[in-house]
Design an enzyme around this catalytic site. Structure first.
Site, PDB file in Angstrom:
ATOM      1  N   LYS A  74       0.821  -1.221   0.000  1.00  0.00           N
ATOM      2  CA  LYS A  74       0.000   0.000   0.000  1.00  0.00           C
ATOM      3  C   LYS A  74       0.855   1.271   0.000  1.00  0.00           C
ATOM      4  O   LYS A  74       0.593   2.197  -0.778  1.00  0.00           O
ATOM      5  CB  LYS A  74      -0.933  -0.029   1.216  1.00  0.00           C
ATOM      6  CG  LYS A  74      -1.740   1.231   1.462  1.00  0.00           C
ATOM      7  CD  LYS A  74      -2.892   0.972   2.409  1.00  0.00           C
ATOM      8  CE  LYS A  74      -2.485   0.246   3.659  1.00  0.00           C
ATOM      9  NZ  LYS A  74      -1.585   1.027   4.533  1.00  0.00           N
ATOM     10  N   THR A  76       3.960   1.509  -0.924  1.00  0.00           N
ATOM     11  CA  THR A  76       4.716   1.527  -2.179  1.00  0.00           C
ATOM     12  C   THR A  76       3.870   2.091  -3.312  1.00  0.00           C
ATOM     13  O   THR A  76       4.346   2.909  -4.120  1.00  0.00           O
ATOM     14  CB  THR A  76       5.202   0.105  -2.528  1.00  0.00           C
ATOM     15  OG1 THR A  76       5.936  -0.419  -1.422  1.00  0.00           O
ATOM     16  CG2 THR A  76       6.089   0.106  -3.759  1.00  0.00           C
ATOM     17  N   ARG A  97       2.536   8.628   7.131  1.00  0.00           N
ATOM     18  CA  ARG A  97       2.842   8.443   8.552  1.00  0.00           C
ATOM     19  C   ARG A  97       4.332   8.173   8.748  1.00  0.00           C
ATOM     20  O   ARG A  97       5.014   7.711   7.838  1.00  0.00           O
ATOM     21  CB  ARG A  97       2.047   7.250   9.112  1.00  0.00           C
ATOM     22  CG  ARG A  97       0.553   7.472   9.188  1.00  0.00           C
ATOM     23  CD  ARG A  97      -0.166   6.234   9.674  1.00  0.00           C
ATOM     24  NE  ARG A  97      -0.006   5.116   8.742  1.00  0.00           N
ATOM     25  CZ  ARG A  97      -0.282   3.859   9.033  1.00  0.00           C
ATOM     26  NH1 ARG A  97      -0.715   3.539  10.230  1.00  0.00           N
ATOM     27  NH2 ARG A  97      -0.123   2.911   8.130  1.00  0.00           N
ATOM     28  N   LYS A 108       6.703  -6.818  10.783  1.00  0.00           N
ATOM     29  CA  LYS A 108       6.268  -6.180   9.543  1.00  0.00           C
ATOM     30  C   LYS A 108       7.396  -5.495   8.781  1.00  0.00           C
ATOM     31  O   LYS A 108       7.399  -5.420   7.566  1.00  0.00           O
ATOM     32  CB  LYS A 108       5.157  -5.163   9.863  1.00  0.00           C
ATOM     33  CG  LYS A 108       4.551  -4.472   8.654  1.00  0.00           C
ATOM     34  CD  LYS A 108       3.385  -3.587   9.096  1.00  0.00           C
ATOM     35  CE  LYS A 108       2.807  -2.816   7.926  1.00  0.00           C
ATOM     36  NZ  LYS A 108       3.658  -1.707   7.494  1.00  0.00           N
ATOM     37  N   ALA A 276      -3.397   1.469  12.776  1.00  0.00           N
ATOM     38  CA  ALA A 276      -4.831   1.430  12.490  1.00  0.00           C
ATOM     39  C   ALA A 276      -5.542   0.294  13.209  1.00  0.00           C
ATOM     40  O   ALA A 276      -6.755   0.331  13.368  1.00  0.00           O
ATOM     41  CB  ALA A 276      -5.071   1.321  10.986  1.00  0.00           C
ATOM     42  N   PHE A 304      -3.346  -0.434   7.266  1.00  0.00           N
ATOM     43  CA  PHE A 304      -3.953  -1.762   7.088  1.00  0.00           C
ATOM     44  C   PHE A 304      -5.083  -1.726   6.047  1.00  0.00           C
ATOM     45  O   PHE A 304      -5.035  -0.931   5.119  1.00  0.00           O
ATOM     46  CB  PHE A 304      -4.412  -2.326   8.432  1.00  0.00           C
ATOM     47  CG  PHE A 304      -3.274  -2.627   9.363  1.00  0.00           C
ATOM     48  CD1 PHE A 304      -2.231  -3.457   8.971  1.00  0.00           C
ATOM     49  CD2 PHE A 304      -3.213  -2.060  10.625  1.00  0.00           C
ATOM     50  CE1 PHE A 304      -1.158  -3.730   9.820  1.00  0.00           C
ATOM     51  CE2 PHE A 304      -2.141  -2.319  11.481  1.00  0.00           C
ATOM     52  CZ  PHE A 304      -1.119  -3.157  11.075  1.00  0.00           C
ATOM     53  N   PHE A 384       3.045  -8.535  -9.041  1.00  0.00           N
ATOM     54  CA  PHE A 384       4.264  -9.236  -8.627  1.00  0.00           C
ATOM     55  C   PHE A 384       4.780 -10.062  -9.807  1.00  0.00           C
ATOM     56  O   PHE A 384       4.024 -10.408 -10.731  1.00  0.00           O
ATOM     57  CB  PHE A 384       3.972 -10.162  -7.442  1.00  0.00           C
ATOM     58  CG  PHE A 384       3.937  -9.455  -6.110  1.00  0.00           C
ATOM     59  CD1 PHE A 384       4.853  -9.768  -5.119  1.00  0.00           C
ATOM     60  CD2 PHE A 384       2.987  -8.473  -5.848  1.00  0.00           C
ATOM     61  CE1 PHE A 384       4.821  -9.128  -3.887  1.00  0.00           C
ATOM     62  CE2 PHE A 384       2.945  -7.823  -4.624  1.00  0.00           C
ATOM     63  CZ  PHE A 384       3.865  -8.149  -3.641  1.00  0.00           C
ATOM     64  N   TRP A 412       7.071  -1.041  -7.788  1.00  0.00           N
ATOM     65  CA  TRP A 412       8.290  -1.494  -7.115  1.00  0.00           C
ATOM     66  C   TRP A 412       9.457  -1.504  -8.111  1.00  0.00           C
ATOM     67  O   TRP A 412      10.538  -1.022  -7.806  1.00  0.00           O
ATOM     68  CB  TRP A 412       8.092  -2.896  -6.530  1.00  0.00           C
ATOM     69  CG  TRP A 412       9.206  -3.307  -5.603  1.00  0.00           C
ATOM     70  CD1 TRP A 412       9.245  -3.173  -4.252  1.00  0.00           C
ATOM     71  CD2 TRP A 412      10.463  -3.896  -5.983  1.00  0.00           C
ATOM     72  NE1 TRP A 412      10.447  -3.639  -3.749  1.00  0.00           N
ATOM     73  CE2 TRP A 412      11.217  -4.091  -4.788  1.00  0.00           C
ATOM     74  CE3 TRP A 412      11.035  -4.268  -7.190  1.00  0.00           C
ATOM     75  CZ2 TRP A 412      12.489  -4.648  -4.784  1.00  0.00           C
ATOM     76  CZ3 TRP A 412      12.320  -4.817  -7.197  1.00  0.00           C
ATOM     77  CH2 TRP A 412      13.023  -5.012  -5.998  1.00  0.00           C
TER      78      TRP A 412
END
Length: 558
Positions: A74, A76, A97, A108, A276, A304, A384, A412
């Protein structure tokens, strides 16, 4: 074919611009910056005041499906989208954030994006940054110290030591501090009582920090924090303890937003960082409004999945600040949807269109939820390498059948170039009328608000409240807080309160075990399931793989 570079290797090789040059893209004068080294700075109080009346640009929220071990990307995608808008010639900014040390050293990892869609310097952002979290931790613990000292010095406010609500905090996952005993030793060592630690991002001061408009508002909110009840059952506040001035002094510099850059030099306003799943999951109102005042498009994110971050962005942050999103992007991956469809993590690289069909219900539930707020929505399929053409085509067809705009992103690997199509579609969406409206009315009771969220957003059939929760709600409403929004603390892994219920469960029972008021932040917090406000470290924490080489380069941070 060589080994793919890691995020930190890509970040280290990036050619960064001096922060004044990055800030100039948003017409921020160099003398309005307070540099923290070459590549990050705080904005001056004078500049923040000068732009308050500026016309605001368009606000784009990026959210996601429920997180899975497969990863969604998210942040990224948020960074890639902002970079793509810049490539299209728009004045774009990010409002993100700050990462917590808890996930960085836990499970994470960091929160700076990935690949060629990163905010840099990545290692500095993920670790101490400009010290904002340390200031929040210090202010939180100063209040705790002043509370215990007041009791030790005679307890003039007649605080009931069995009803102390304020907890100490630390920005590291440490389960051993969840429940402790303090004051052991001699009489002068304090009053013996049970105490608790939470992670800094769950502190009410973090929530206040992210919702306060300025220093005046910050101090007013700090003064309303309820730290305990007295022997008559009346609330005792930080204002009663005369702690507000000292706390504000610790937060004086921290409340000013920070500016850094992406790998492609798009400006990023980074400030605040509540989780969150246990807090309201959005960066500061001040940062978002600052970005909107100096850009054509501001891309922000909420933590999230949309059941947590987006719901709280809409129902808490927007309600409290007057912000109105112009468009919303939901990030999804083929891998994560196959996981929701029953595929185990080790099989996600294998083509499985049946599992993709079965797991797509999670995505469609989040789409339906965002539409309930009247905000135009698009889906970003974060591609991906293992995704097959057939799988991508199938997901695209399913979205087309539902009439949902979508774009396949490769941010990415390609940075902003990999989100140009998404940026063009988001611009069209953002120009459409947004009929944004929160999910529930202020006038509804706390119980009604929780039932509305559980049934409308999560898909619950019934909401059960523990006897303790019902008693707490009654007390909160008697104190005059009936009209506040609610912040649900629940698992991020499922729409329900059971992390094992994947997909889009329906008709389940949602359990509320505890409810308390964050009077300074201006919302009630409801705890569901086994969610903890102080996480623990996993069996193999990321900290085991982090090191510093002989040239002071950090390795293992991701």
């Amino acid at each position: 074919m060589g080994k793919a570079k890691s995020d930190i290797e890509i970040a280290r090789e990036a050619k960064l611009l001096p922060i004044a040059e990055v800030a100039s893209k948003l017409s921020i004068p160099a003398d309005e910056l307070e540099p923290y080294g070459k590549y990050k700075a705080k904005l001056s109080r004078e500049f923040l005041e000068s732009i308050k009346e500026n016309k605001r640009g368009k606000l784009i929220l990026v959210t996601a499906i429920n997180p899975t071990p497969a990863g969604e990307g998210k942040t990224t995608v948020s960074i890639g989208l902002a970079q793509a808008l810049s490539k299209l010639g728009d004045k774009a900014a990010l409002a993100l954030r700050e990462p917590s040390l808890g996930p960085c050293f836990g499970l994470k990892g960091g929160a700076a994006g990935g690949g060629y869609s990163q905010v840099v310097p990545m290692d500095e952002l993920n670790l101490h940054f400009t010290g904002d979290f340390h200031a929040i931790t210090a202010a939180n613990n100063l209040l705790a110290a002043m509370l215990d000292n007041h009791i030790q010095q005679g307890n003039e406010l007649r605080i009931d030591t069995r009803q102390i609500l304020w907890k100490r905090c630390l920005d590291v996952n440490d389960r051993s501090l969840r429940n402790i005993v303090i004051g052991l030793g001699a009489k002068g060592d304090g009053f013996v009582r049970e105490d608790h630690f939470i992670i800094t991002v769950a502190s009410e001061i973090m929530a206040i920090f992210c919702l306060a408009e300025d220093m005046k508002d910050l101090k007013e909110r700090l003064s309303r924090i309820i730290v305990a009840y007295d022997l008559d059952g009346n609330p005792v506040t930080a204002g009663d303890l005369k702690a507000v001035g000292a706390m504000a002094a610790l937060l004086k510099d921290a409340i000013r937003p920070n500016i850094i850059q992406t790998i492609e030099h798009t400006p990023a306003i980074v400030h605040g960082g509540p989780f969150a799943n246990i807090a309201h999951g959005c960066n500061s109102v001040r940062a978002t409004k600052t970005a909107l005042a100096i850009s054509d498009y501001t891309v922000t994110e909420a933590g999230f999945g949309a059941d947590l971050g987006a719901e709280k962005f809409f129902d808490i942050k927007c309600r409290k600040s007057g912000l109105k999103p112009d468009a919303c992007v939901i990030v999804a991956t083929v891998r994560a949807l196959k996981y929701n469809g029953g595929v185990t993590k080790d099989k996600l690289s294998e083509e499985n269109t049946e599992a993709l069909k079965n797991g797509s219900c999670n995505l469609f539930k989040h789409i339906d939820n965002v539409k309930k707020y009247g905000v135009p929505v698009a889906v970003a399929i974060n591609r991906f390498l293992s995704d097959t053409d057939e799988e991508i085509a199938l997901l695209g067809r399913m979205l087309e059948e539902k009439g949902v705009e979508y774009s396949v992103c490769e941010v990415w690997a390609k940075g902003g170039e990999g989100a140009l199509d998404l940026a063009k579609k988001v611009k069209v969406l953002a120009d459409k009328p947004s009929d944004f409206k929160p999910l529930y009315e202020d006038s509804a009771s706390i119980k009604e608000k929780l039932e509305t969220i559980a049934k409308e957003i999560y898909g619950a059939g019934k909401v059960s409240f523990s006897p303790a929760a019902l008693k707490q709600i009654k007390k909160i409403e008697e104190l005059g807080f009936k009209d506040v929004p609610v912040c649900v603390a629940k698992t991020q892994y499922s729409l329900s309160d059971d992390p094992k219920k994947l997909g889009a469960p329906e008709g389940f029972e949602f359990n509320i075990r505890e409810v308390y008021i964050s009077a300074g932040a201006g919302f009630a917090v409801a705890l569901s399931g086994t969610i903890m406000t102080m996480p623990g470290l996993p069996a193999h924490p990321a900290a085991l793989d982090i090191d510093v080489d002989e040239n002071d380069n950090i390795t293992g941070l991701f």
